[in-house]
Scaffold this motif. Structure first.
Motif, PDB file in Angstrom:
ATOM      1  N   ASP A 153      -7.799   2.566   7.463  1.00  0.00           N
ATOM      2  CA  ASP A 153      -7.464   4.074   7.464  1.00  0.00           C
ATOM      3  C   ASP A 153      -5.849   4.492   7.629  1.00  0.00           C
ATOM      4  O   ASP A 153      -5.382   5.512   8.181  1.00  0.00           O
ATOM      5  CB  ASP A 153      -8.334   5.271   7.666  1.00  0.00           C
ATOM      6  CG  ASP A 153      -8.406   5.314   8.565  1.00  0.00           C
ATOM      7  OD1 ASP A 153      -8.099   4.595   9.539  1.00  0.00           O
ATOM      8  OD2 ASP A 153      -9.727   5.677   9.477  1.00  0.00           O
ATOM      9  N   ASP A 154      -5.221   3.392   8.759  1.00  0.00           N
ATOM     10  CA  ASP A 154      -4.408   3.525   9.128  1.00  0.00           C
ATOM     11  C   ASP A 154      -3.642   2.208   9.318  1.00  0.00           C
ATOM     12  O   ASP A 154      -4.097   0.929  10.433  1.00  0.00           O
ATOM     13  CB  ASP A 154      -4.721   3.816  10.783  1.00  0.00           C
ATOM     14  CG  ASP A 154      -3.525   3.684  11.620  1.00  0.00           C
ATOM     15  OD1 ASP A 154      -2.197   3.367  11.455  1.00  0.00           O
ATOM     16  OD2 ASP A 154      -3.098   4.679  12.448  1.00  0.00           O
ATOM     17  N   PRO A 155      -3.180   1.848   8.111  1.00  0.00           N
ATOM     18  CA  PRO A 155      -2.356   0.346   7.888  1.00  0.00           C
ATOM     19  C   PRO A 155      -1.448   0.304   8.179  1.00  0.00           C
ATOM     20  O   PRO A 155      -1.199  -0.945   9.181  1.00  0.00           O
ATOM     21  CB  PRO A 155      -2.052   0.624   6.045  1.00  0.00           C
ATOM     22  CG  PRO A 155      -2.265   1.769   5.863  1.00  0.00           C
ATOM     23  CD  PRO A 155      -3.000   3.008   6.932  1.00  0.00           C
ATOM     24  N   GLU A 156      -0.589   1.109   8.551  1.00  0.00           N
ATOM     25  CA  GLU A 156       0.436   0.249   9.987  1.00  0.00           C
ATOM     26  C   GLU A 156       0.338   0.300  11.292  1.00  0.00           C
ATOM     27  O   GLU A 156       0.621  -0.853  11.912  1.00  0.00           O
ATOM     28  CB  GLU A 156       1.287   2.033  10.172  1.00  0.00           C
ATOM     29  CG  GLU A 156       1.960   2.371   8.770  1.00  0.00           C
ATOM     30  CD  GLU A 156       3.348   1.629   8.417  1.00  0.00           C
ATOM     31  OE1 GLU A 156       3.596   0.382   9.027  1.00  0.00           O
ATOM     32  OE2 GLU A 156       3.088   1.231   6.631  1.00  0.00           O
ATOM     33  N   ASP A 207      -1.400   1.364  -1.872  1.00  0.00           N
ATOM     34  CA  ASP A 207      -1.517   0.883  -0.766  1.00  0.00           C
ATOM     35  C   ASP A 207      -2.173  -0.204  -0.401  1.00  0.00           C
ATOM     36  O   ASP A 207      -3.041  -0.621   0.112  1.00  0.00           O
ATOM     37  CB  ASP A 207      -1.615   1.589   0.991  1.00  0.00           C
ATOM     38  CG  ASP A 207      -0.469   1.050   1.854  1.00  0.00           C
ATOM     39  OD1 ASP A 207      -0.265  -0.146   1.814  1.00  0.00           O
ATOM     40  OD2 ASP A 207      -0.378   2.109   3.072  1.00  0.00           O
ATOM     41  N   GLY A 247      -4.501   0.202   2.262  1.00  0.00           N
ATOM     42  CA  GLY A 247      -4.590   1.467   2.633  1.00  0.00           C
ATOM     43  C   GLY A 247      -5.452   1.946   2.400  1.00  0.00           C
ATOM     44  O   GLY A 247      -5.211   2.617   1.189  1.00  0.00           O
ATOM     45  N   ASN A 285     -13.600   1.380   6.880  1.00  0.00           N
ATOM     46  CA  ASN A 285     -13.083   0.787   7.266  1.00  0.00           C
ATOM     47  C   ASN A 285     -13.443  -1.077   7.491  1.00  0.00           C
ATOM     48  O   ASN A 285     -14.361  -0.347   7.910  1.00  0.00           O
ATOM     49  CB  ASN A 285     -12.639   0.914   9.035  1.00  0.00           C
ATOM     50  CG  ASN A 285     -11.201   2.088   8.775  1.00  0.00           C
ATOM     51  OD1 ASN A 285     -10.360   2.637   8.281  1.00  0.00           O
ATOM     52  ND2 ASN A 285     -11.477   2.376  10.001  1.00  0.00           N
TER      53      ASN A 285
END
Length: 121
Positions: A13-16, A39, A57, A64
Motif C-alpha cells: 500500500d506504499d509502493p514508493e 499501479d 501498488g 500487502n
C-alpha cells in the motif's frame, strides 16, 4: 512452462517505500507496466534484461504481500479448481489491456498466491 512458478510479486500500500527498500537492498530497478490497469511496476534484477517480477501498488485493495505466481493454462478454470479443493479466490480474474489474465488466491492454509495466463501468441 505451465504449472510452474514463473513470476514473483511484491504488493504494497506504499509502493514508493517498497521500491526504495528493494532497490537499495538488491539493486533492483523498476519500470512502469504500461498495460496494467493499476499501479504496477516491472522488477528487473541487476544484469537481467527481462523482468522477473512486479511491484503492485495495492491502494489498499488486497493485503500487502510478497508471493509467487504460477503460470496456468486457464485462470478461470484454475480458480474453480482452487475453490473445489477448499481454497478461496481473493480477487477475481482480471485481464489487463495487454491480455494477461490473473487472480489472487488463498490456499487451504490461508497463504496468498497468484496465478496468471499471458496473452495468446
Amino acid at each position: 512452462m505451465v504449472n510452474t512458478v514463473a513470476w514473483f510479486e511484491v504488493a504494497s500500500d506504499d509502493p514508493e517505500a517498497a521500491q526504495r527498500f528493494y532497490g537499495d537492498l538488491f539493486g533492483w530497478t523498476f519500470t512502469p507496466d504500461p498495460d496494467a490497469p493499476m499501479d504496477y511496476r516491472m522488477i528487473h534484477a541487476t544484469g537481467e534484461e527481462q523482468p522477473g517480477g512486479g511491484l503492485y501498488g495495492t491502494g489498499g485493495e488486497v493485503p500487502n504481500h510478497a508471493t509467487f505466481c504460477v503460470l496456468v493454462e486457464d485462470v478461470a478454470a484454475t480458480c474453480a479448481k482452487v475453490e473445489s479443493l477448499g481454497g478461496k479466490v481473493v480477487r477475481k480474474v482480471v485481464a489487463d489491456p495487454g491480455g494477461t489474465s490473473f487472480a489472487y488466491l488463498h490456499d487451504v492454509s490461508g497463504n496468498l498466491f497468484g496465478i496468471f495466463t499471458p496473452p495468446a501468441g
